[in-house]
Structure formats: structure tokens, C-alpha cells
Write a protein that holds these residues in place. Sequence first.
Motif, PDB file in Angstrom:
ATOM      1  N   MET A 102       9.545   1.973   3.205  1.00  0.00           N
ATOM      2  CA  MET A 102      10.117   1.753   4.579  1.00  0.00           C
ATOM      3  C   MET A 102      10.575   0.359   4.763  1.00  0.00           C
ATOM      4  O   MET A 102      11.417  -0.174   5.288  1.00  0.00           O
ATOM      5  N   ILE A 103       9.872  -0.528   4.000  1.00  0.00           N
ATOM      6  CA  ILE A 103      10.490  -1.840   3.749  1.00  0.00           C
ATOM      7  C   ILE A 103      11.644  -1.983   3.289  1.00  0.00           C
ATOM      8  O   ILE A 103      12.472  -2.863   3.951  1.00  0.00           O
ATOM      9  N   PHE A 104      12.108  -1.373   2.239  1.00  0.00           N
ATOM     10  CA  PHE A 104      13.128  -1.470   1.620  1.00  0.00           C
ATOM     11  C   PHE A 104      14.363  -1.113   2.600  1.00  0.00           C
ATOM     12  O   PHE A 104      15.401  -1.823   2.575  1.00  0.00           O
ATOM     13  N   ILE A 115       1.011  -0.492  -4.234  1.00  0.00           N
ATOM     14  CA  ILE A 115       1.775  -0.426  -2.922  1.00  0.00           C
ATOM     15  C   ILE A 115       2.191   1.186  -2.926  1.00  0.00           C
ATOM     16  O   ILE A 115       2.505   1.918  -3.830  1.00  0.00           O
ATOM     17  N   PRO A 116       1.695   1.579  -1.707  1.00  0.00           N
ATOM     18  CA  PRO A 116       2.079   3.050  -1.284  1.00  0.00           C
ATOM     19  C   PRO A 116       3.719   3.200  -1.423  1.00  0.00           C
ATOM     20  O   PRO A 116       4.113   2.497  -0.665  1.00  0.00           O
ATOM     21  N   TRP A 117       4.072   4.288  -1.858  1.00  0.00           N
ATOM     22  CA  TRP A 117       5.763   4.251  -2.158  1.00  0.00           C
ATOM     23  C   TRP A 117       6.210   4.538  -0.730  1.00  0.00           C
ATOM     24  O   TRP A 117       7.228   4.077  -0.540  1.00  0.00           O
ATOM     25  N   ARG A 118       5.672   5.252   0.087  1.00  0.00           N
ATOM     26  CA  ARG A 118       6.345   5.248   1.409  1.00  0.00           C
ATOM     27  C   ARG A 118       6.241   4.008   2.217  1.00  0.00           C
ATOM     28  O   ARG A 118       7.507   3.828   2.874  1.00  0.00           O
ATOM     29  N   LEU A 119       5.387   3.232   2.047  1.00  0.00           N
ATOM     30  CA  LEU A 119       5.669   1.809   2.698  1.00  0.00           C
ATOM     31  C   LEU A 119       6.615   1.034   2.061  1.00  0.00           C
ATOM     32  O   LEU A 119       7.359   0.421   2.719  1.00  0.00           O
ATOM     33  N   GLY A 120       6.494   0.999   0.827  1.00  0.00           N
ATOM     34  CA  GLY A 120       7.522   0.253   0.247  1.00  0.00           C
ATOM     35  C   GLY A 120       8.899   0.491   0.383  1.00  0.00           C
ATOM     36  O   GLY A 120       9.739   0.153   0.457  1.00  0.00           O
TER      37      GLY A 120
END
Length: 302
Positions: A60-62, A53-58
Motif C-alpha cells: 500500500m505504501i509503495f 513489515i506486513p506485505w499488504r501495508l508495504g
Amino acid sequence: MSSARPTASVSAPLPTPSRVRSTLDAVLYSSTWLALAALGLTWATFLFWQVQIPWRLGTMIFTATLFLYNLDSVLPYKHSQPVALSGRKSWMRTHRRSLFLLAMVALAVAGSLFLWDGWQHLIGFIGHLAVISLLYSLPIVKVHGRWWALRDFPLLKVFLIAYVWAAVTVWIPALYLHRPLLEPVVLVLFARRFLFILALAFVFDIRDYSKDRLIGTRTFPGVFGVRATKLVALAALVGAALLVPIGMPVHHQTVYLLPLLLAAGVIWFADESRSDYYFALLADGVMVVQFLVVWVASMFLV
């Protein structure tokens, strides 16, 4: 000649039970545990496609999950409802200002990452999920002298929860990886996740059984009874178990049944008289177990 003096070893004090409980309450009731579950389920979808998982997307979801759930917890009308306060509700009322600040910080982080990663071209898709999430608790229409949010419409709220969670944790990874949403494997993953979340959402309807009846919200337990609701939830889990993506190895299929079996146990023994920890820690924790199972399978089962 100098003599050495023995020095007393200083050890860090062990955390007291009250401190442990305060920390646990903060993690659970600030929706941090739930946000970790959302991150974990999104990560599990990436792992299915053997992508990290891309850390920025993760992030953002969090943070988006933190924002939405903490905003929901501080809405004024929820604190004026004529219901008995549980330990969870009392904690939220006491820390209402902190929860609002956490929600605003989370919104700023999620919004910045949304712009940074260039998700603007999907504003329509992501926007409709945001609208459903916000209107889920925000009053939108007056019915018989009382303002209703989407969650107040009869039997609707569990399906809204399941749809948004499945869309965020399956469709957003698919879009990131440029996979069509109507691709068969994506549809199977979406349906499996939808039914899994739907089953768990019924648990929280059981928790809120008396409160929902008191304020006039018609949910499955209130209309059909708690036992029938449990049977519907278990049927949803069976449906999730039967939805197996094409090409998934048999040993993966077997391991992936573990979270469904744990969810079945949580559902069967759910009762509104149970501790807040039963729901906040165990029911939401099943989603974290789902991630751990997928992670272990991707690391050690080839």
C-alpha cells in the motif's frame, strides 16, 4: 554409426548501453525508485521494533507513493511552464500517458489494500496526509494572476515533504503496532526521519533553483542562496544524528550514521548543473541505503 555434430552454444545477448539507460530512466523517472525508498524507510521503522513489515501495508505504501508522484508528473500546468526541458522532464513528457495509467493502477491497488486492511477508522489521519500530498501540486488559490499550489508558498515545500514522508514512514508503522504517536521513542524516530528527509529535500530545491526563480516560487536557495541552503541542510543532518532513541546500542548508533554521512556528501556536492541521475539516483538512493543499513544491523548486529 552416427556421428555427433557439435552444436554451437547460444548465449543471451548482453544488454546494450542504450537499453540499460532506457531501463534506468524508466525506473527512476516513473518514481519506482522513489516508491522503493518509501517502502524501505517504512520497513526500517518496523525493523527498529524488530517486526517484519506486513506485505499488504508495504504494498500500500509503495503503490500510494507511485500514484501521488506520477499524478504530480502528468499535471497539465507543469507541462506548460516556460522552462528548459531536462532529460527527466523530456522523458516524462514522452511517457505521459503511461505514467497516468501507472498512477491509476497504483491508486486502485492502494485503495483496495486500504479497504482490505480496515484502515477506515484512521481515515482522518491518513486523509490529511493525502490532502497535503494532492494539494502540494494542485493549484488551489490565485495570487497575482497565477494559480498557486501549496508548494508555491514561500519556503514551505521542503517542510511539507519532510512532514508527509516522516508521518507515512514512522507514524503509520506506529499506528499499525498500536503505539501512541506521543510516545517518546515514536517522537524521536519521527523527528529524526523528518530532519533526514528535510535535508534531502533541500537538494531538490537546489536542482530546481533556476526553474523556481523563473516561475516565481520562493525557495531556500532562491531567498538565501545555495551555500546557505546547504549549511541548513547539513545542520538538519546533525540534528538527526543527535536524536538517538533511548536504549539503541552504541554499535547501532555508529552504523546508522552511514546514511547521514552519505546524505551530507550528496548535499555538499549538489548543483543544478549536475546530471538528472545525480538527483534521481543518488539523492533518493540515500533513503534506500538507510533501509539497507537498518536491515543489516537488525540481521547481523545483536
